[in-house]
Design a protein around this motif. Sequence first.
Motif, PDB file in Angstrom:
ATOM      1  N   ARG A 580       0.814  -1.213   0.000  1.00 25.73           N
ATOM      2  CA  ARG A 580       0.000   0.000   0.000  1.00 25.73           C
ATOM      3  C   ARG A 580       0.848   1.265   0.000  1.00 25.73           C
ATOM      4  NH1 ARG A 580      -5.165  -0.997   4.080  1.00 25.73           N
ATOM      5  NH2 ARG A 580      -5.851  -2.992   3.170  1.00 25.73           N
ATOM      6  N   THR A 581       2.065   1.192   0.581  1.00 24.72           N
ATOM      7  CA  THR A 581       2.907   2.394   0.664  1.00 24.72           C
ATOM      8  C   THR A 581       3.982   2.407  -0.410  1.00 24.72           C
ATOM      9  OG1 THR A 581       4.377   1.317   2.241  1.00 24.72           O
ATOM     10  CG2 THR A 581       2.523   2.585   3.139  1.00 24.72           C
ATOM     11  N   GLY A 582       3.884   1.464  -1.340  1.00 26.70           N
ATOM     12  CA  GLY A 582       4.868   1.437  -2.416  1.00 26.70           C
ATOM     13  C   GLY A 582       6.272   1.115  -1.928  1.00 26.70           C
ATOM     14  N   GLY A 583       6.387   0.357  -0.845  1.00 23.88           N
ATOM     15  CA  GLY A 583       7.688  -0.036  -0.327  1.00 23.88           C
ATOM     16  C   GLY A 583       8.296   0.969   0.629  1.00 23.88           C
ATOM     17  N   ASN A 584       7.549   1.983   1.042  1.00 24.61           N
ATOM     18  CA  ASN A 584       8.053   2.994   1.962  1.00 24.61           C
ATOM     19  C   ASN A 584       7.955   2.446   3.386  1.00 24.61           C
ATOM     20  OD1 ASN A 584       8.145   5.298   3.783  1.00 24.61           O
ATOM     21  ND2 ASN A 584       7.965   6.574   1.948  1.00 24.61           N
TER      22      ASN A 584
END
Length: 610
Positions: A580-584
């Motif tokens: 959901r956070t794009g890997g952040n």
Amino acid sequence: MFTYLRKSNPPHIGSIHVLSDSDETRIGRDLECDVVLEDPLSSRVHAIVHQQEELWWVRDVESRNGTYLNGNKIDEARLIKGCTIRIGTAEYEFKESLIHPTELARRVSLTQTIVRDEPIDPDDTGSFAVGLLQDHEHGQDLLMLYQLSMRLLALNDPDEVVQISLELLLSSTNASVIGFLWISDDGGKLIPQKVIPEDSAGKVALSETLTELVLEKGRAVWVDNQSAQGGTASLSHYADALCVPLIRDNQTLGAVHVYLEHGRFRQSDFEISRSVSAMLAIALVRARQQATLQTDHTRLVHKLAAFDELLGDSAPMKELKTKIERIGRASGCVLVRGESGAGKELVARAIHRVSARADRPMLTVNCAAIPRDLMESQLFGHRRGAFTGADSDHVGWFQQADAGTLFLDEVGEMTLDGQAKLLRILEGHPFLPVGASKEVTVDVRVIAATNRDLQEFVPDGKFREDLYYRLSVFELYIPPLRDRGPDVALLLDFFLDHFKVHHGRPQLGITAAARKKLLDYQWPGNVRQLRNVVDSAVVLSGDTIEEGDLGLRDVSASGELESLRMDQWERKLIKEALKRTGGNVPEAAKLLGIGRATLYRKIDDYGIER
């Protein structure tokens, strides 16, 4: 019990004089003596043998030349089994037997003389060797026994044990023929197994009469056949014969025959034959037990579908195998983490196999299966009386694994007291078994395994922090089966081939739909679950394995949770948060409600790619 004197030197060697419990036995030249001597050096009544308070004595009767016991001149002395009395030039050996001594002579032949018969002690393989140490002339015989013992220690093949023992005995005694008999499968009789030289096998028959005599009485026999005219047919061609039983654990297992065509055996030949036969019995029993154990091991491995190497070509498994090769050569502790059924014990065995301790044992202990109040006793041992029910000393797992490897599965279940002792051992300190007063030092490499996060136990006081860091010198994580991609198909084919053969269904097939269902399944129970599902399907299916033959539940259809394990759901939540956070990672940590450092550690622990 029969007590008698046996002539041990010519003339009339082997002649027997039974002693009376109630009357004196007089020895001398007088014709009215019980034992009449023809030796001019003896007196008319030279000596008297008698029993007093169940002990036997010999008394010199003021003879001119004296009476000697074991080479020492005596006036009166107590007799013990095997001692030698010398009167003039005549020598007699004092003997005791459970059977009448003349029965032995009758059983062989009226024209054959039993030179010696000795009881066999299966635990005594060195009495003759001790005697050789005092006689430098027989040093070669002692060297032969030493060489044989060293060679037998290195042999596990029963046939080689027999061949080498008989060959050395043949060369040492200069015998014409040596035969070996072993008990038949039904335990009824001994049957010839080997005759050397091999070209004599069809020319000689091992004496059944001599074999029966030796086996019935459990005694080694030396038969002088020099003057035999009509003795047993199998012995008539030979001048001298020895027969020694092979006895182990109070059971007669076989016999060795040694024949001499011309001349006579030496006294040392008889003793060597006894020693070699005793060593042969021990080595042969051990070799046959080893062969049986190896066969049973092979059968069990085949039955359980165990394998000696980690199967898998996926990227996570290749990385795991590389780490195992490196860690195995090191000497520190290893902590293996992974879900239940992933193969933690298999990884531990792989580490042990590539380590410097590979030639020593690896023992496995499931800490979760040990009752908590017996944890210390089982791991570290106890002394008799240490607690109620401790009726004898018990050697703990650590002492049993000394110099080897100890695999502690489910190490998180160990008690705090047990953890303290384990820490001392890992730090090189000795430990005290329960109820002991003397410390024990061991050299053990510990491989621990858990399906839990031990760090989470530390704040709650369930696991010692110092022990955690000592155990995790090297840490390995086993990926779950659902993350191993092509390995599922590899393992499926391996188990399918194995169980088809094991259950006698080599032609059994599997439908494409059933195979696809197996490959798409998430396998919460990992490799163990896959193995059990395939085993069950092979047994229960018809001509072909169908979808309905698979013991799998459709999670989406039933609405049931596929697992209640926290670590599995934690792994899924972390993956979903990163997605959901794009890997952040910092943002994902906020979504999960945990610290950023904690999330980084869990990502590394689970091997999650970002």
